[in-house]
Design a protein around this motif. Structure first.
Motif, PDB file in Angstrom:
ATOM      1  N   MET A  27       0.808  -1.216   0.000  1.00  0.00           N
ATOM      2  CA  MET A  27       0.000   0.000   0.000  1.00  0.00           C
ATOM      3  C   MET A  27       0.847   1.274   0.000  1.00  0.00           C
ATOM      4  O   MET A  27       0.302   2.372  -0.069  1.00  0.00           O
ATOM      5  CB  MET A  27      -0.934   0.008   1.206  1.00  0.00           C
ATOM      6  N   LEU A  28       2.172   1.150   0.080  1.00  0.00           N
ATOM      7  CA  LEU A  28       3.000   2.346  -0.001  1.00  0.00           C
ATOM      8  C   LEU A  28       2.895   2.941  -1.399  1.00  0.00           C
ATOM      9  O   LEU A  28       2.912   2.224  -2.395  1.00  0.00           O
ATOM     10  CB  LEU A  28       4.456   2.014   0.320  1.00  0.00           C
ATOM     11  N   PRO A  29       2.811   4.264  -1.494  1.00  0.00           N
ATOM     12  CA  PRO A  29       2.591   4.876  -2.811  1.00  0.00           C
ATOM     13  C   PRO A  29       3.883   5.048  -3.602  1.00  0.00           C
ATOM     14  O   PRO A  29       4.913   5.442  -3.067  1.00  0.00           O
ATOM     15  CB  PRO A  29       1.987   6.231  -2.461  1.00  0.00           C
ATOM     16  N   VAL A  35       1.538   0.485  -4.602  1.00  0.00           N
ATOM     17  CA  VAL A  35       2.249  -0.490  -5.440  1.00  0.00           C
ATOM     18  C   VAL A  35       1.311  -1.578  -5.944  1.00  0.00           C
ATOM     19  O   VAL A  35       1.365  -1.979  -7.105  1.00  0.00           O
ATOM     20  CB  VAL A  35       3.418  -1.109  -4.645  1.00  0.00           C
ATOM     21  N   VAL A  36       0.417  -2.054  -5.073  1.00  0.00           N
ATOM     22  CA  VAL A  36      -0.456  -3.162  -5.460  1.00  0.00           C
ATOM     23  C   VAL A  36      -1.383  -2.786  -6.609  1.00  0.00           C
ATOM     24  O   VAL A  36      -1.818  -3.657  -7.373  1.00  0.00           O
ATOM     25  CB  VAL A  36      -1.253  -3.670  -4.233  1.00  0.00           C
ATOM     26  N   GLU A  37      -1.680  -1.502  -6.789  1.00  0.00           N
ATOM     27  CA  GLU A  37      -2.493  -1.076  -7.936  1.00  0.00           C
ATOM     28  C   GLU A  37      -1.790  -1.348  -9.261  1.00  0.00           C
ATOM     29  O   GLU A  37      -2.428  -1.745 -10.245  1.00  0.00           O
ATOM     30  CB  GLU A  37      -2.830   0.414  -7.844  1.00  0.00           C
ATOM     31  N   ARG A  61      -6.347  -2.768   5.244  1.00  0.00           N
ATOM     32  CA  ARG A  61      -6.001  -1.636   4.375  1.00  0.00           C
ATOM     33  C   ARG A  61      -6.003  -2.048   2.903  1.00  0.00           C
ATOM     34  O   ARG A  61      -6.515  -1.324   2.045  1.00  0.00           O
ATOM     35  CB  ARG A  61      -4.626  -1.088   4.761  1.00  0.00           C
ATOM     36  N   ILE A  62      -5.425  -3.202   2.608  1.00  0.00           N
ATOM     37  CA  ILE A  62      -5.395  -3.678   1.222  1.00  0.00           C
ATOM     38  C   ILE A  62      -6.794  -4.056   0.768  1.00  0.00           C
ATOM     39  O   ILE A  62      -7.238  -3.679  -0.328  1.00  0.00           O
ATOM     40  CB  ILE A  62      -4.441  -4.883   1.086  1.00  0.00           C
ATOM     41  N   GLY A 106       2.899  -8.913  -4.660  1.00  0.00           N
ATOM     42  CA  GLY A 106       2.079  -7.715  -4.598  1.00  0.00           C
ATOM     43  C   GLY A 106       2.824  -6.470  -4.183  1.00  0.00           C
ATOM     44  O   GLY A 106       2.233  -5.394  -4.099  1.00  0.00           O
ATOM     45  N   ASP A 107       4.142  -6.592  -3.941  1.00  0.00           N
ATOM     46  CA  ASP A 107       4.907  -5.432  -3.482  1.00  0.00           C
ATOM     47  C   ASP A 107       5.975  -5.000  -4.482  1.00  0.00           C
ATOM     48  O   ASP A 107       6.889  -4.255  -4.127  1.00  0.00           O
ATOM     49  CB  ASP A 107       5.536  -5.705  -2.113  1.00  0.00           C
TER      50      ASP A 107
END
Length: 386
Positions: A27-29, A35-37, A61-62, A106-107
């Motif tokens: 979830m870090l931008p 990142v997961v996006e 959160r995810i 996912g990271d």
């Protein structure tokens, strides 16, 4: 083609502490997007119709973000209750996938071309698995891959030396035989590694070389480097319509200024910088090649370079984080000559005229007294004195 994928997003991201204390690494931008996006967008663009996301650390959160962001996607979530390695995480998804599927970390930032290339290689060969590999200037940080005529001969998760620069890019094609292989795979202590299972598959494992579509923000300086690379590659210079930019403020280079941000008189925001949402940069402050997360505040006359500032952080007037090259010790390993300023985690309060020396860290919820010089990682949560 292959229409199912498992996204492994349960890890904490220890090399990114203290930024991952309250949020998972996926979830870090990066360039103002989690990142997961990037992972989910790449999978969808490559034709994947169903995604099983394995979550663990700060799972809510995810799950909340992806459910809201992709309301029409066939998306399932599986909990890895105890984080015992990537192989253990994949086993948690065993009941939720069919005969053949993708597995993606996912990271890591991946693009659709990387996913398509891995699928194509997996479909055209008789291998039981396909692994995407990429060139890296720091192979010691990854599983170093030894390739023999396009097939995986070995992956060393903790190499002491290597004559190759190929590393595991974290994109795979498997069939269900991988679950039996995982059951046969020895553990390292409590940890079951997915890469170790490759040696226990009943057949050859092939590889595919991918290009610049794979990026790994696995530590603070790489988070900055990946952000800078994506902004430059895409030619990004984006200021949200709701942002308030004083007429005397300067925005230059490849930057992103998110919703409801405010730049005061004489403020300067330079290339490689991302301001997430509701970030305030005070009068005559300078922010350069830095990532400032939601609700961060930068006081008047502050200087922030090569730094990562977490959600809700308050940097007082005259704070200086000068950035530059520094030797950083991370997880017992010394990384020489890394370009890094400071890392300030969630809701920390940095008093006026503080100096945050290159490589310094301030933990979440900590307070730094006015005029202090921070040289060492700060305590949790504690008051840091001069």
């Amino acid at each position: 083609m292959i229409a199912e994928a498992v996204v492994l997003a349960a890890g904490e991201g220890r090399r990114l502490r203290p930024l991952t204390k309250y949020q998972p690494k996926p979830m870090l931008p990066v360039a103002n997007r989690p990142v997961v996006e990037y992972v989910v967008d790449a999978l969808v663009a490559a034709g994947v119709e169903r995604i099983v996301c394995v979550v663990g650390h700060r799972a809510d959160r995810i799950q909340t973000h992806l459910t809201k962001r992709y309301p029409d996607l066939d998306l399932a979530f599986v909990r890895q209750e105890r984080r015992l390695g990537s192989g253990h995480a994949l086993l948690a998804a065993a009941a939720h996938v069919g005969e053949r599927f993708l597995v993606v970390n996912g990271d890591n930032v991946v693009d659709a071309d990387t996913v398509r290339a891995t699928i194509a290689r997996g479909v055209e060969t008789d291998a039981v698995a396909t692994v995407a590999v990429a060139h890296s200037e720091t192979p010691e940080a990854y599983g170093v891959v030894v390739v023999d005529h396009g097939r995986i001969a070995d992956i060393d998760e903790h190499p002491t030396e290597s004559d190759t620069y190929l590393v595991n890019a974290g994109v795979y094609v498997f069939d269900r035989s991988v679950f039996a292989a995982l059951d046969r795979t020895p553990r390292w202590g409590d940890e079951l590694r997915l890469t170790d299972a490759l040696d226990h598959l009943d057949g050859p494992v092939t590889s595919v070389l991918v290009g610049e579509g794979w990026l790994d923000p696995s530590n603070p300086w790489q988070l900055l480097t990946v952000t800078e690379a994506l902004l430059a590659r895409d030619g990004t210079n984006s200021v949200h319509a709701s942002a308030r930019i004083h007429p005397t403020a300067v925005v230059e280079g490849h930057v992103v200024v998110g919703p409801d941000c405010e730049l005061g008189p004489g403020a300067v925001v330079r290339g490689g910088t991302c301001l997430q949402e509701n970030v305030h940069v005070g009068p005559n402050a300078v922010v350069e090649r830095s990532v400032l997360l939601t609700d961060a505040r930068v006081g008047a006359g502050a200087v922030v370079r090569d730094s990562v500032v977490g959600p809700g952080v308050q940097l007082g007037d005259g704070v200086v984080s000068p950035g530059g090259l520094v030797d950083v010790r991370l997880g017992g390993t010394l990384h020489a000559n890394r370009r890094l300023g400071s890392v300030v985690a969630d809701r920390a309060v940095i008093g006026p005229n503080v100096t945050l020396e290159p490589g310094s860290q301030v933990d979440a919820d900590a307070t730094v007294r006015a005029g202090s010089i921070v040289t060492d990682p700060a305590r949790d949560p504690a008051e840091v004195t001069a």
